[in-house]
Design a protein around this motif. Structure first.
Motif, mmCIF file in Angstrom:
data_model
loop_
_atom_site.group_PDB
_atom_site.id
_atom_site.type_symbol
_atom_site.label_atom_id
_atom_site.label_comp_id
_atom_site.label_asym_id
_atom_site.label_seq_id
_atom_site.Cartn_x
_atom_site.Cartn_y
_atom_site.Cartn_z
ATOM 1 N N ILE A 1 42.217 41.434 39.711
ATOM 2 C CA ILE A 1 42.699 41.900 38.401
ATOM 3 C C ILE A 1 41.674 41.537 37.323
ATOM 4 C CG2 ILE A 1 44.511 41.682 36.659
ATOM 5 C CD1 ILE A 1 46.454 41.067 38.943
ATOM 6 N N ALA A 2 41.124 40.329 37.429
ATOM 7 C CA ALA A 2 40.104 39.902 36.460
ATOM 8 C C ALA A 2 38.878 40.812 36.521
ATOM 9 C CB ALA A 2 39.708 38.449 36.728
ATOM 10 N N ALA B 1 47.776 44.187 40.989
ATOM 11 C CA ALA B 1 48.920 43.616 40.271
ATOM 12 C C ALA B 1 50.199 43.768 41.083
ATOM 13 C CB ALA B 1 49.077 44.293 38.910
ATOM 14 N N PHE C 1 53.125 37.912 45.396
ATOM 15 C CA PHE C 1 52.653 36.570 45.781
ATOM 16 C C PHE C 1 52.992 35.526 44.717
ATOM 17 C CE2 PHE C 1 49.696 39.064 48.508
ATOM 18 C CZ PHE C 1 50.014 38.461 49.720
ATOM 19 N N LEU C 2 52.815 35.910 43.458
ATOM 20 C CA LEU C 2 53.056 34.970 42.356
ATOM 21 C C LEU C 2 54.512 34.505 42.360
ATOM 22 C CD1 LEU C 2 51.584 33.739 39.875
ATOM 23 C CD2 LEU C 2 52.438 35.647 38.538
ATOM 24 N N ALA D 1 49.857 41.071 43.607
ATOM 25 C CA ALA D 1 49.804 39.745 42.989
ATOM 26 C C ALA D 1 51.178 39.314 42.471
ATOM 27 C CB ALA D 1 48.786 39.747 41.845
ATOM 28 N N LEU D 2 51.950 40.270 41.936
ATOM 29 C CA LEU D 2 53.291 39.930 41.435
ATOM 30 C C LEU D 2 54.175 39.421 42.572
ATOM 31 C CD1 LEU D 2 53.802 42.906 38.945
ATOM 32 C CD2 LEU D 2 53.896 40.472 38.353
ATOM 33 N N VAL E 1 50.671 31.435 45.020
ATOM 34 C CA VAL E 1 49.457 31.338 44.198
ATOM 35 C C VAL E 1 49.221 29.883 43.820
ATOM 36 C CG1 VAL E 1 48.371 31.995 42.012
ATOM 37 C CG2 VAL E 1 49.703 33.675 43.294
ATOM 38 N N ALA F 1 39.219 33.065 38.941
ATOM 39 C CA ALA F 1 39.381 34.129 37.935
ATOM 40 C C ALA F 1 38.302 34.034 36.852
ATOM 41 C CB ALA F 1 40.771 34.040 37.312
ATOM 42 N N THR G 1 43.060 29.326 41.677
ATOM 43 C CA THR G 1 42.985 30.636 41.030
ATOM 44 C C THR G 1 42.191 30.577 39.728
ATOM 45 O OG1 THR G 1 45.132 31.167 41.978
ATOM 46 C CG2 THR G 1 44.378 32.571 40.187
ATOM 47 N N ALA G 2 42.336 29.486 38.976
ATOM 48 C CA ALA G 2 41.668 29.401 37.667
ATOM 49 C C ALA G 2 40.144 29.513 37.774
ATOM 50 C CB ALA G 2 42.074 28.113 36.953
ATOM 51 N N VAL H 1 44.549 37.951 42.347
ATOM 52 C CA VAL H 1 44.498 37.659 40.906
ATOM 53 C C VAL H 1 43.072 37.857 40.386
ATOM 54 C CG1 VAL H 1 44.892 35.906 39.136
ATOM 55 C CG2 VAL H 1 46.438 36.056 41.083
#
Lengths: 132, 288
Positions: B57-58, B220, B226-227, B223-224, B232, B241, B237-238, B54
């Motif tokens: 991606i950031a 992505a 895993f999400l 990540a999709l 996640v 990111a 993650t917050a 994730v």
């Protein structure tokens, strides 16, 4: 982006790559800003309203199943993650539209193939058993 | 046990460093995030990988948006190679999420990470010794897909047209990049950038900028998986990111003005240290 002198030229309806690049840049920046805002506010809300204890608290909320009663902070963070993951997908969609408009079917096919694989990732991630 | 605020701050600072390095070198930062979370904060390697994807991606969105304004993105090449990287990303994520689980899977992942990081060190070292980009032979695939391009003028440096070659080799390496991304939570830029510069003949600045764009879609796809598979942890993650995004803002500014040689050396040392620690962790000699 121009071609090298003497190389085969691009088709007559060639896409304006500089304009596409600019649009992609704006889209990515918007996605990043929106997700950063949601994530940062979510963290602040969690720290202020529901301070956990140590790493176990951080790990307790996961992306599916064990999020439990959704607190405002976790909801904000989840939204931020969704926006962030959706940003590159949106960028592929924008490129697909641009190539379709320009009539560049070969690159449209490539971009649609990428979109198809990303869709497959969603399906696989949802239906994948915990272990094979 | 560290208080929550200190933990969040520590993870945030780790991510800032990863964002700076990742955006400058087009690598994504996962090479810092994964060992950092595992070794410094004791996060399970599977969760570290998911979190890192994730954050990649950031890094990608944050840096590519800036490079786009400077005209440094080779969009055709990026879209062309992305087909291979997303397939690799999906396969790698499925392997990590559903096959390499449990204690054995964790050990395998730690060793795989060490192997991939070692190869990254080799590639970085080779880049340090290498001079400019070599002239490429004519490749019909590059002609067919209109991949030849021009590096825009940059200050005193005039614009420079270049020819892209060895497209099949570039595609193969892009698949490997995607596979390593989904498998280990890294951006895959450590394979994409050398594939574009050393193999395909793309100038370094354009290659690292284009890699920054590509790693977002590559990550992505993983990540999709895993999400939606529930791997996640949002509260980790917050800060990762947000920290990565902050670091990206610094990294892209430095990318424009600085030679990356010193940073590559620092990155090299950091990777080698991480490799050693990950191997020790895999052997059970150390624990976070």
């Amino acid at each position: 982006m121009s071609t090298v002198a003497g190389e085969p030229s691009s088709p007559t309806r060639a896409i304006d790559l500089a304009q596409l690049s600019e649009r992609l840049g704006r889209l990515l920046a918007a996605g990043v800003l929106a997700s950063a805002f949601l994530l940062a506010v979510g963290v602040v809300v969690i720290v202020v309203l529901a301070p956990g204890t140590g790493m176990d608290g951080l790990l307790s909320a996961r992306s599916r199943g064990s999020w439990g009663p959704a607190s405002p902070g976790v909801l904000l963070i989840a939204s931020g993650i969704v926006v962030l993951v959706a940003t590159p997908v949106a960028r592929v969609l924008l490129a697909a539209r641009a190539f379709a408009t320009a009539g560049e079917d070969d690159y449209l096919g490539l971009v649609l193939a990428v979109l198809l694989i990303l869709t497959l990732s969603v399906v696989v991630g949802y239906w994948l058993p915990p272990s094979l | 046990m560290l208080p929550l605020v200190l933990l969040l701050l520590g993870i945030f600072l780790l991510a800032v460093g990863a964002g700076v390095l990742g955006s400058m070198l087009g690598l994504g930062g996962g090479m810092v995030i994964v060992p950092g979370l595992v070794l410094l904060f004791g996060v399970d390697v599977h969760w570290a990988i998911a979190t890192s994807l994730v954050s990649v991606i950031a890094t990608s969105a944050g840096s590519a948006s800036r490079y786009a304004r400077k005209g440094l993105l080779h969009l055709r090449l990026g879209f062309f190679l992305e087909v291979a990287t997303v397939v690799g990303g999906l396969v790698g994520a499925v392997l990590t999420a559903a096959v390499l689980i449990g204690p054995v899977g964790t050990e395998v992942l730690l060793f795989l990470f060490a192997v991939v990081a070692s190869s990254a060190s080799f590639l970085l070292l080779r880049d340090l010794r290498r001079g400019g980009v070599a002239e490429q032979p004519r490749d019909p695939l590059a002609d067919r897909w209109r991949l030849h391009a021009t590096l825009p003028a940059d200050g005193p440096s005039p614009s420079r047209a270049f020819r892209v070659g060895h497209v099949r080799e570039g595609l193969s390496l892009s698949f490997v990049a995607g596979l390593s991304s989904g498998l280990l939570g890294i951006g895959g830029g450590l394979y994409k950038v050398p594939a574009m510069t050393a193999v395909m003949g793309v100038p370094m600045k354009m290659a690292s900028a284009t890699s920054s764009l590509m790693i977002g879609v590559t990550a992505a796809s993983g990540a999709l998986v895993f999400l939606l598979h529930g791997e996640v942890a949002p509260l980790i993650t917050a800060p990762v990111a947000v920290g990565t995004l902050a670091g990206t803002q610094v990294g892209t500014h430095v990318h424009a003005v600085a030679s990356s040689r010193a940073l590559r050396i620092i990155f090299l040392v950091a990777i080698l240290a991480a490799v050693a620690l990950m191997i020790l962790r895999g052997l059970g000699v150390t624990s976070a």
